[in-house]
Each structure stands twice: as structure tokens, then as C-alpha cells.
Design an enzyme around this catalytic site. Structure first.
Site, short mmCIF file in Angstrom:
data_model
loop_
_atom_site.label_atom_id
_atom_site.label_comp_id
_atom_site.label_asym_id
_atom_site.label_seq_id
_atom_site.Cartn_x
_atom_site.Cartn_y
_atom_site.Cartn_z
CG ASN A 1 -1.61 -7.01 -7.82
OD1 ASN A 1 -0.49 -6.65 -7.48
ND2 ASN A 1 -2.40 -7.73 -7.02
CE1 TYR B 1 6.20 -14.17 -7.46
CE2 TYR B 1 8.41 -13.37 -7.00
CZ TYR B 1 7.04 -13.18 -6.99
OH TYR B 1 6.51 -11.99 -6.51
CB ILE C 1 5.70 -5.22 -0.54
CG1 ILE C 1 6.53 -4.62 -1.70
CG2 ILE C 1 4.51 -4.31 -0.18
CD1 ILE C 1 7.21 -3.31 -1.41
#
Ligand SMILES: NC(=O)c1ccc[n+]([C@@H]2O[C@H](COP(=O)([O-])OP(=O)(O)OC[C@H]3O[C@@H](n4cnc5c(N)ncnc54)[C@H](O)[C@@H]3O)[C@@H](O)[C@H]2O)c1
Length: 259
Positions: free
Chosen positions: A102, A166, A199
Site C-alpha cells: 500500500n 507519482y 478516495i
């Protein structure tokens, strides 16, 4: 009966580094929700995090619900720490079957505004860490008779938001996972990638704040996703419900990428 009964899972980045939402007793991000959801499905959980206190907070939350968990400090950009986290899972719970990568951070900017140092750090934390933990975990999972790995990428692997390290590292995770899946299929280890959309996670609350009103109108389902919705998708991919699914990517984004 839980879908992960008898399994041990190692969650790298299993803490939650950000403020709690209103009503949460402990802050919930994607990593922590995944660790807790795995325990609710019967797994023993080894929680690894850069900040030991955050890993311990997750382990305590799991134990408070009657689950099994242990915590370890782990800077996933360091090879020795990745190896130690895998060893700790086996030492604490007797075997390792499942791995969730994660860990992911978002530093740097666009092509012209990202330093070499920032790019190298993103490479080490967001991508090389997944390679290292998989390499150390795979022989253990194979020895346990097989299992599954889920790597956490992002919608940024598919769409640009001008955060170059990213996007590059999250896109590379897709190739990393596919390639690992090819190698590990013969050992009965499935490897899949999850691509969260927007999210309401600790990462976002820490770095951006409350963006619900700003982003909801852009999302077909008219809201951000929750870390629990990411966790449940990850548990599906870890479980035998996904027994014939490997080398694939699951987008969890409320329809955003189809727009
Ligand atoms: N929130 C979103 O909208 C969104 C969208 C797409 C993808 N994601 C991905 O979700 C993941 C993070 O989500 P989260 O909610 O759990 O966030 P988070 O920022 O709370 O991160 C989880 C944990 O990772 C730990 N961590 C950071 N660097 C580490 C390192 N070097 N080694 C070990 N642990 C480290 C943090 O201490 C934290 O406890 C990332 O991979 C991110 O890219 C999030």
C-alpha cells in the site's frame, strides 16, 4: 467463516498518516482499512509502517475487535527493512500467504518542477519497495503453498495530473505486477494491481484537506470513495473468490476513468 481464515497477510504501509474523519475513533486510510478488513475476514495481520506508532495503532484496533495482529517499523525504501518485515510475518504467525503493498507518497511536481532527489525518492518509496517486498515474500508464500499479492497503484497510472514522479511510479507498478504475476503463477501466487480513484483517505486529508465538494461533481457516482471500499476490493483479490484472476488491474473509482 472468513474469506481469509488461516492466512497471514503482510500489509506494507498499514498505518494511517493523517487526520481522522468526523466519527472515526482511529484515522482510517487505505492501508489501515485493508489491514482491519483482512483481520475481519480471518487473517493474521503483520502491519509494517515507516512510523511504528501508526503500525501499532492499526494492530491495536485489530486486537480490540478480537483479531490477530503484530506491528513492525519498516521503511519500505530500504531493502533490509523489506526483508525484515517478511521475516517478522513468518516469525510471528508461522507462514506468509498474502502481501499488500500500500505504500505510496506524492512529492514533486511537473516535469520542470521536480528535483532529481524528489524523483529518486519517489522511485524508491513507490516502486522499488513493491519490487523488494515481492521478491522477499514470494519464496515464503510459495513455501506456504501459494497465495496472492496486491499492489496499490492509482488512477494516476492512466490519467495525468502533472505530478510526474507519482504518475511514472504508479504506471510502472502495472508492469511490475504483470511481470511478477508471470513469474509467480507456477508457484500458485496471483499478483494483481488495484487502481483507486479519488478516495477520502488519510493521504488526501493530510496533503489536500477536505476536497469532497470540489471533486464530487466530476465523479459519476458523485462522491469520493472510502478507504473501506478500497480495502474490500483488495480483500476480494486476495481471497479465493479471485482464484483465477492474476496479472490484471482493478479500477475502483466510482466511474471516473470511464468519463
Ligand atoms: N487517496 C486517494 O485518493 C488515492 C488514490 C489513488 C491511490 N492511492 C494510494 O493509496 C496509498 C496510500 O493510501 P493511505 O490512505 O493508506 O495513505 P497514508 O498516507 O495514510 O499511508 C499509509 C501508511 O504508509 C506509511 N508510509 C509512508 N511512507 C512509508 C515508507 N517509506 N515505508 C513504509 N510505510 C510508509 C505511512 O506512515 C502511513 O501510515 C498510496 O499507495 C496511494 O498512492 C490513494
Amino acid at each position: 467463516m472468513g474469506r481469509l481464515d488461516g492466512k497471514t497477510v503482510l500489509v506494507i504501509g498499514g498505518g494511517a498518516d493523517g487526520p481522522a474523519r468526523e466519527g472515526e475513533t482511529v484515522a482510517i486510510g487505505n492501508g489501515r482499512a485493508t489491514a482491519i478488513q483482512c483481520a475481519r475476514e480471518g487473517a493474521s495481520v503483520m502491519v509494517a509502517d515507516l512510523k511504528l506508532a501508526l503500525a501499532e495503532e492499526t494492530a491495536a484496533a485489530i486486537r480490540a475487535e478480537g483479531g490477530r495482529a503484530a506491528a513492525i517499523a519498516c521503511d519500505a525504501s530500504r531493502e533490509d527493512d523489506c526483508r525484515a518485515a517478511v521475516e517478522a510475518a513468518v516469525r510471528n504467525f508461522g507462514a506468509l500467504h498474502l502481501l499488500v503493498n500500500n505504500v505510496g507518497i506524492g512529492i514533486g511536481g511537473n516535469l520542470l518542477k521536480t528535483s532529481t532527489e524528489a524523483f529518486d525518492k519517489m522511485y524508491a518509496v513507490n516502486l522499488r519497495s513493491h519490487f523488494l517486498t515481492m521478491r522477499y515474500a514470494a519464496p515464503e508464500i510459495a513455501a506456504a503453498g501459494g497465495g496472492a499479492i496486491v499492489n496499490v497503484s492509482s488512477m494516476a497510472a492512466l490519467r495525468s495530473n502533472s505530478l510526474i514522479p507519482y504518475e511514472a511510479t504508479k504506471a510502472a507498478i502495472l508492469g511490475l505486477s504483470r511481470s511478477a504475476a508471470m513469474t509467480l503463477a507456477r508457484d500458485k501466487i496471483r499478483v494483481n494491481t488495484i487502481l483507486p480513484g479519488l478516495i477520502n483517505s488519510t493521504m488526501v486529508r493530510r496533503e489536500i484537506g477536505d476536497r469532497e465538494a470540489a471533486v464530487a461533481p466530476r465523479i459519476p457516482m458523485r462522491r469520493q470513495g472510502t478507504p473501506w471500499e478500497i480495502a474490500k476490493a483488495i480483500v476480494f483479490l486476495l481471497s479465493d473468490d479471485a482464484s483465477y484472476i492474476t496479472a490484471t488491474e482493478l479500477i475502483v473509482d466510482g466511474g471516473l476513468s470511464a468519463r
